[in-house]
Design a protein around this motif. Sequence first.
Motif, PDB file in Angstrom:
ATOM      1  N   LYS A 253      -5.312  10.807   3.441  1.00  0.00           N
ATOM      2  CA  LYS A 253      -4.352  10.398   2.411  1.00  0.00           C
ATOM      3  C   LYS A 253      -4.419   8.909   2.091  1.00  0.00           C
ATOM      4  CE  LYS A 253      -2.247  12.990   0.834  1.00  0.00           C
ATOM      5  NZ  LYS A 253      -2.567  13.999  -0.185  1.00  0.00           N
ATOM      6  N   ASN A 254      -5.257   8.160   2.839  1.00  0.00           N
ATOM      7  CA  ASN A 254      -5.404   6.713   2.636  1.00  0.00           C
ATOM      8  C   ASN A 254      -4.087   5.949   2.807  1.00  0.00           C
ATOM      9  OD1 ASN A 254      -8.242   6.682   2.032  1.00  0.00           O
ATOM     10  ND2 ASN A 254      -7.734   7.560   0.029  1.00  0.00           N
ATOM     11  N   ILE A 255      -3.283   6.403   3.774  1.00  0.00           N
ATOM     12  CA  ILE A 255      -2.015   5.732   4.050  1.00  0.00           C
ATOM     13  C   ILE A 255      -2.266   4.270   4.426  1.00  0.00           C
ATOM     14  CG2 ILE A 255      -0.061   5.672   5.657  1.00  0.00           C
ATOM     15  CD1 ILE A 255       0.119   7.919   3.671  1.00  0.00           C
ATOM     16  N   ALA A 256      -1.421   3.365   3.923  1.00  0.00           N
ATOM     17  CA  ALA A 256      -1.661   1.941   4.110  1.00  0.00           C
ATOM     18  C   ALA A 256      -1.445   1.473   5.544  1.00  0.00           C
ATOM     19  CB  ALA A 256      -0.769   1.138   3.161  1.00  0.00           C
ATOM     20  N   PHE A 257      -0.388   1.962   6.192  1.00  0.00           N
ATOM     21  CA  PHE A 257      -0.111   1.470   7.548  1.00  0.00           C
ATOM     22  C   PHE A 257       0.678   2.489   8.357  1.00  0.00           C
ATOM     23  CE2 PHE A 257       3.395   0.029   4.902  1.00  0.00           C
ATOM     24  CZ  PHE A 257       4.529   0.210   5.678  1.00  0.00           C
TER      25      PHE A 257
END
Length: 357
Positions: A253-257
């Motif tokens: 999901k390419n979650i930022a952090f």
Amino acid sequence: MPSLFDPIEYGSIKASNRVVMAPLTRARATRDAVPTDIMIKYYEERASIGMIISEATGISRTAVGWAYAPGIWSKEQVEAWKPITKAVHAKGGKIVCQLWHMGRAVHSQVTGSQPVSCSPTKNPGHMHTFDGKAEPELAHELTIDEIKGVINDYKVAAQNALDAGFDGVQIHAANGYLIHQFIGDDTNLRTDKYGGSLENKLRFLKEVVDAVVDTVGPERTGIRFSPNGPSQGVFVKDNEHVYLEIAKFLNEKNIAFVGLRESSAKSTFWDTTTQPKIGKQFAKVFKGKLILNQEYTREEAIKAVEEGDADAISFGRATITNPDIVDKLKNNIPFVVRDDTVKYLYSQGVEGYTTWP
């Protein structure tokens, strides 16, 4: 070699240093969960921290049963958050809103309705209400349609957070609250598509993440876990396997952090642990920015970032008594320490809130 004081990017959020303010329930909102004016100064004073994660903020009235905690589901709440985010930005800071659903860890005296969860269980301990502590109540098992409604509440709250001026959001999936309850072995007793297998137990988490990402984008989305429990009676038995599976999904999901609150035998606040920390294993799998938390000393924080165990370190109680924590960390100035700090977490008024030097 990165430093704790170097700039960092959490997706689209560009922070001036790698110190993070952990979410802290401070209970300074109104009975209707509307932020108050004293909260402006509180957050503004801490704007030198690279990224502030707001106190846990309810996505609906049913979601937040902590007396005087804030919400983000109504227009009035959105408008009340705007001067807070504006004040932080005026000082050059960044602030994200932590999206909170407490699940069974609420009381009807605050929410006006029976607690909800994945299964009909009770939270251990006592609940915080407007009239003091109360005995826990049996949770109502969410139906499939009700689960869809909760997921929509996350979408609305995430959009409201952006409308209120937050730089992003953090999904609260830790500390024994609703998402954690779905993952837990002793709390999720369901036999439908949300229970039984690991795939099913992670379904609610994944659907919440999908809803939030679709609303604000992965570059503005983070999530928080407490992977080595138990937390408020929620226990994930094979925690390393479970959370590394979650890490793989968050990569997709390419979650930022991601923030990990990792208890240890020396922890002095809330629950301690019966499981080993998994931060290093998680860091090998998760490709976004990893924030570690739980009573780090200055030396431990600097070392963890320099050695690559974490991209940033979040501090909780230390940010209560030390609004200037970044300056103190840089210059090796001792923290102001108070034995009675915890009582200021949940009281009302300015004492212990905006009265620190």
